[in-house]
Motif scaffolding. Structure first.
Motif, PDB file in Angstrom:
ATOM      1  N   LYS A  86       2.013  12.189  -9.536  1.00 19.06           N
ATOM      2  CA  LYS A  86       0.821  12.964  -9.405  1.00 19.06           C
ATOM      3  C   LYS A  86      -0.488  12.356  -9.914  1.00 19.06           C
ATOM      4  CE  LYS A  86       3.718  17.008  -9.193  1.00 19.06           C
ATOM      5  NZ  LYS A  86       4.103  16.925  -7.994  1.00 19.06           N
ATOM      6  N   LYS A  87      -0.805  11.086  -9.589  1.00 19.76           N
ATOM      7  CA  LYS A  87      -1.945  10.239  -9.958  1.00 19.76           C
ATOM      8  C   LYS A  87      -2.880  10.327  -8.878  1.00 19.76           C
ATOM      9  CE  LYS A  87      -0.663   8.913 -14.127  1.00 19.76           C
ATOM     10  NZ  LYS A  87      -1.413   8.679 -15.258  1.00 19.76           N
ATOM     11  N   LEU A  88      -2.434  10.954  -7.707  1.00 21.92           N
ATOM     12  CA  LEU A  88      -3.551  10.735  -6.661  1.00 21.92           C
ATOM     13  C   LEU A  88      -4.654  11.766  -6.816  1.00 21.92           C
ATOM     14  CD1 LEU A  88      -1.482   9.939  -3.454  1.00 21.92           C
ATOM     15  CD2 LEU A  88      -3.121   8.381  -4.748  1.00 21.92           C
ATOM     16  N   ASP A  89      -5.881  11.403  -6.671  1.00 21.30           N
ATOM     17  CA  ASP A  89      -6.909  12.463  -6.800  1.00 21.30           C
ATOM     18  C   ASP A  89      -7.819  12.457  -5.535  1.00 21.30           C
ATOM     19  OD1 ASP A  89      -9.014  14.178  -7.414  1.00 21.30           O
ATOM     20  OD2 ASP A  89      -9.829  13.018  -8.847  1.00 21.30           O
ATOM     21  N   TRP A  90      -7.306  13.299  -4.523  1.00 21.18           N
ATOM     22  CA  TRP A  90      -8.078  13.400  -3.103  1.00 21.18           C
ATOM     23  C   TRP A  90      -9.295  13.724  -3.064  1.00 21.18           C
ATOM     24  CZ3 TRP A  90      -5.827  10.219   0.197  1.00 21.18           C
ATOM     25  CH2 TRP A  90      -4.484  10.007  -0.015  1.00 21.18           C
TER      26      TRP A  90
ATOM     27  N   HIS B 127       0.795  -1.212  -0.058  1.00 18.61           N
ATOM     28  CA  HIS B 127      -0.014   0.150   0.031  1.00 18.61           C
ATOM     29  C   HIS B 127       0.894   1.354  -0.165  1.00 18.61           C
ATOM     30  CE1 HIS B 127      -3.355   2.562   2.211  1.00 18.61           C
ATOM     31  NE2 HIS B 127      -3.383   2.538   1.055  1.00 18.61           N
TER      32      HIS B 127
ATOM     33  N   LEU C 227       1.358   3.923  -3.095  1.00 18.42           N
ATOM     34  CA  LEU C 227       0.787   5.257  -2.613  1.00 18.42           C
ATOM     35  C   LEU C 227       2.023   6.101  -3.021  1.00 18.42           C
ATOM     36  CD1 LEU C 227      -1.134   5.484   0.557  1.00 18.42           C
ATOM     37  CD2 LEU C 227      -1.720   5.995  -1.438  1.00 18.42           C
ATOM     38  N   LYS C 228       3.239   6.019  -2.673  1.00 16.02           N
ATOM     39  CA  LYS C 228       4.522   6.605  -3.226  1.00 16.02           C
ATOM     40  C   LYS C 228       4.365   6.572  -4.645  1.00 16.02           C
ATOM     41  CE  LYS C 228       8.417   6.245  -0.598  1.00 16.02           C
ATOM     42  NZ  LYS C 228       9.605   5.469  -0.144  1.00 16.02           N
ATOM     43  N   LYS C 229       4.382   5.502  -5.288  1.00 23.26           N
ATOM     44  CA  LYS C 229       4.371   5.609  -6.665  1.00 23.26           C
ATOM     45  C   LYS C 229       3.313   6.519  -7.333  1.00 23.26           C
ATOM     46  CE  LYS C 229       4.753   2.350 -10.576  1.00 23.26           C
ATOM     47  NZ  LYS C 229       6.135   2.647 -10.938  1.00 23.26           N
ATOM     48  N   LEU C 230       2.221   6.595  -6.895  1.00 21.77           N
ATOM     49  CA  LEU C 230       1.090   7.224  -7.415  1.00 21.77           C
ATOM     50  C   LEU C 230       1.372   8.776  -7.070  1.00 21.77           C
ATOM     51  CD1 LEU C 230      -1.936   5.091  -6.422  1.00 21.77           C
ATOM     52  CD2 LEU C 230      -1.161   5.477  -8.761  1.00 21.77           C
ATOM     53  N   ARG C 231       1.716   8.979  -5.847  1.00 17.73           N
ATOM     54  CA  ARG C 231       2.190  10.591  -5.761  1.00 17.73           C
ATOM     55  C   ARG C 231       3.410  11.076  -6.620  1.00 17.73           C
ATOM     56  NH1 ARG C 231       2.579   9.358   0.058  1.00 17.73           N
ATOM     57  NH2 ARG C 231       0.479   9.557   0.870  1.00 17.73           N
ATOM     58  N   ALA C 232       4.316  10.268  -6.661  1.00 19.80           N
ATOM     59  CA  ALA C 232       5.308  10.631  -7.547  1.00 19.80           C
ATOM     60  C   ALA C 232       4.865  11.136  -8.962  1.00 19.80           C
ATOM     61  CB  ALA C 232       6.634   9.673  -7.552  1.00 19.80           C
TER      62      ALA C 232
END
Length: 159
Positions: A108-112, A97, A101-106
């Protein structure tokens, strides 16, 4: 955590969503614990990647572990279940997990804006006794709620 992982794999709408891609496997493999030495001769160990595919197959289809088809080459349902339990015990899903999350954050694919916090509220049917102030347990141990040395606290009518 496993359901998040299944959601990420299934979300691609592949024809066989239980098959783990090389890219995803490269993230998972370093997190898996090394197997211990075999204590008894027998069948060869099913590779971790095949066992993971078996786990995903069961989670995706909803079949019982014991009905995992042997023809798929994922090992027995019990093997996959044991592997899932061992990986859970080793904290693999929590680590995965964090990696995802780190990969998605890097990237810029996280949509809060699409995040969900779940809760529930249930109204009490009857009013309970009025609560007094809570006792602090900061400096000492809390009193046991299971038993009391005083006779007054006993519910037993036999004394």
């Amino acid at each position: 955590m496993v359901w998040l992982f299944v959601g990420l794999v299934v979300g691609k709408r592949e024809s066989r969503p239980w098959i783990v891609s090389d890219e995803l496997w490269s993230l998972i493999e370093p997190l898996l614990p090394q197997p211990g030495p075999k204590l008894v001769e027998g069948r060869p160990r099913i590779p971790d990647r095949k066992a993971l595919c078996g786990i995903l197959f069961v989670l995706h289809t909803g079949i019982q572990w014991e009905y995992l088809p042997q023809e798929l080459g994922f090992g027995s349902g019990m093997t996959c279940w044991r592997r899932l339990a061992a990986w859970n015990e080793a904290g693999v899903w929590d680590q995965l997990h964090l990696v995802l999350l780190k990969k998605l954050r890097a990237a810029k694919k996280l949509d809060w804006s699409r995040a969900v916090i779940d809760s529930s509220h249930v109204r009490a049917a009857r009013r309970g006794p009025k609560a007094g102030p809570a006792r602090s347990t900061v400096h000492g141990r809390a009193a046991s709620t299971m038993s009391s040395p005083t006779a007054r606290a006993s519910r037993s009518r036999c004394r």
